[in-house]
Design an enzyme around this catalytic site. Structure first.
Site, PDB file in Angstrom:
ATOM      1  N   HIS A 299      52.402  41.136  45.587  1.00 15.74           N
ATOM      2  CA  HIS A 299      51.864  40.732  44.380  1.00 15.74           C
ATOM      3  C   HIS A 299      52.665  40.581  43.102  1.00 15.74           C
ATOM      4  CE1 HIS A 299      48.023  40.152  42.113  1.00 15.74           C
ATOM      5  NE2 HIS A 299      48.856  40.535  40.855  1.00 15.74           N
ATOM      6  N   TYR A 357      36.450  38.673  37.629  1.00 21.13           N
ATOM      7  CA  TYR A 357      38.130  38.880  37.492  1.00 21.13           C
ATOM      8  C   TYR A 357      38.176  39.739  38.954  1.00 21.13           C
ATOM      9  CZ  TYR A 357      42.137  41.404  36.416  1.00 21.13           C
ATOM     10  OH  TYR A 357      43.753  41.677  36.609  1.00 21.13           O
ATOM     11  N   HIS A 372      43.473  49.003  28.379  1.00 21.39           N
ATOM     12  CA  HIS A 372      44.340  50.007  29.106  1.00 21.39           C
ATOM     13  C   HIS A 372      45.460  50.427  28.316  1.00 21.39           C
ATOM     14  CE1 HIS A 372      42.133  48.257  32.892  1.00 21.39           C
ATOM     15  NE2 HIS A 372      41.296  49.172  32.344  1.00 21.39           N
TER      16      HIS A 372
END
Length: 471
Positions: A299, A357, A372
């Protein structure tokens, strides 16, 4: 004046990022051969607006010349706004109404106010770091509004605004001209420009990133090459537009050090007949972004989808990156395709414009937000993880559609405002989305000695013992 600005007429733009533009609402209004002649065409006043110091390197120098019916200095003294705005912050320290927390935070979408609220009164700070006075830092705001600004204009002396509408179009009138910005588009209003926000669709809400002491620029493309991501030609800059009528009691609302001040004048600040330069508001349609992704394994890091960056002096370290997660194909083989589990030295604030999302199957809603902070663990929720691994290695190419999420990412650690921490919109059950993650460990009962020998270590031969220490 409000009706003229809100008309759904065709608006013309100039294209390009960082170009030197020139625009005239009346042909011949721009002086020829010089910036400040003794008498400007049509009796206009010449006025320069500087976005950088005079001696900034030429490649970074930002300034424009505005040719206006009356100069912007023609106003009464500034006074603190009587109706104080207590939820705007530009100084993030121990004395501010903000505090640091490592807890993962998520907010539900804010409600549209019941009482008349324009863009100024509907703007509130969620978090930020640094100082507008020290010219280093950022703030992240959100806004909810249900009425257009009337007989007033807003000016941010603290920094640049990057506005991300989530619901309702914004008709933004600036000194350089007009921008019509829809959800799925963004607008950048540089420090010092006066603007007014009208709401052609009524209720509106969205997100605002503000940077102090620097400006947004396109990220370097590195090995990607000369093309890709956000193309410079897709950024649109307004063409000159002006209004000449008298407006007694017109109010300039200026944000200065996080406080609001007002000054009265008898004319509209949108009286610029012509302008030229490279310092101007602009907009960008996120659907024009050309995303890049892995085509074999693993990814990609989210930085691959950076639209704009506000840099620091350290190469590759951003004061604030604006990153999007647009529709795109996922094709990686033998790969966990959603975003990986992560602890980041950068801090990440996320929003959702529409759709869902990919890392959060439930709970993250359009108009909502999450934070975060630095080194706080985060990643896909339980449902996303279990669904992904259930597909196995045979999952074929898959296109993510009907989505537009984004992230403001910063090297600074933001403090969160007290009203955001105490908000009824706070999702106090956010952490539950990870609690269900169970162990999939398959090594239970394995002979640890044989594993040690396979890895090239046989502690028993040297009389030693294998010890695991948890710190």
């Amino acid at each position: 004046m409000e009706n003229k600005r809100a008309e759904a007429e065709e608006v013309e733009y100039q294209s390009g990022f960082g170009n030197h533009f020139a625009s005239e609402a009346i042909p011949g209004a721009l002086p020829k051969g010089q910036n400040s002649p003794l008498i400007c065409p049509f009796g206009l006043y010449a006025e320069q607006i500087s976005g950088t110091s005079f001696t900034a390197p030429r490649k970074l120098n930002l300034r424009s010349w505005l040719y206006r019916i009356k100069p912007s200095v023609t106003h009464e003294p500034f006074k603190r706004r009587e109706a104080g705005h207590e939820k705007l912050v530009s100084e993030f320290n121990n004395q501010s109404n903000a505090s640091a927390t490592p807890t993962q935070l998520r907010w539900k979408p804010p409600h549209i106010p019941d009482h008349p609220t324009d863009f100024i009164d509907g703007l509130y700070t969620v978090c930020g770091a640094g100082s507008s006075f020290l010219r280093h830092g950022f703030a992240i705001h959100m806004y909810t509004a249900n009425k257009s600004m009337t007989n007033c204009a807003f000016c941010n002396a603290d920094g640049d605004f990057l506005i991300v509408p989530q619901q309702g179009r914004l008709w933004i009138t600036t000194e350089c001209g007009r921008l019509q910005v829809s959800p799925g588009e963004i607008a950048v209003l540089p420090q010092g420009f006066r603007f007014a926000v009208n709401l052609p669709d009524g209720p509106s809400r969205g997100y605002v990133a503000e940077v102090f002491g620097t400006h947004f620029q396109l990220p370097d493309l590195g090995p990607i090459g000369a093309n890709g991501l956000a193309a410079p030609r897709d950024f649109l800059v307004p063409t000159a537009w002006f209004e000449e009528s008298s407006y007694p009691g017109f109010t300039i609302v200026q944000k200065f050090g996080g406080e609001l001040f007002t000054a009265r004048q008898d004319f509209s600040p949108f009286n610029v007949v012509a302008w030229h330069g490279n310092y101007a508001p602009y907009k960008y349609d996120l659907s024009k972004f050309s995303p890049y992704n892995t085509v074999l394994i693993d990814h990609s890091d989210p930085s691959i989808n950076t639209v704009l960056t506000a840099p620091t002096e350290k190469p590759g370290v951003a004061l604030l990156d604006f990153v999007i997660f647009p529709p795109r194909w996922l094709v990686a083989e033998h790969t966990f395709r959603p975003p990986y589990y992560h602890r980041n030295c950068m801090s990440e604030f996320m929003g959702l414009i529409h759709g869902g999302y990919e890392a959060k199957a439930d709970g993250f809603l359009p108009g909502g937000a999450s934070l975060h902070n630095c080194m706080t663990p985060h990643g896909p929720d339980t449902k996303t993880y279990e669904t992904t691994i259930a597909h196995g290695n045979e999952a074929g190419p898959h296109k993510i559609t009907d989505t537009m999420a984004f992230m403001f990412e910063s090297c600074l650690i933001p403090r969160v405002c007290s009203w955001a921490l105490e908000s009824p919109l706070m999702d106090h059950d956010y952490y539950h989305c990870w609690i269900g993650l169970r162990s999939h460990f398959t090594g239970e009962g394995t002979d640890m000695k044989s594993l040690s020998i396979q890895n090239g270590h046989d502690d028993t031969e040297s009389g030693g013992e294998s010890i695991v220490v948890n710190i």
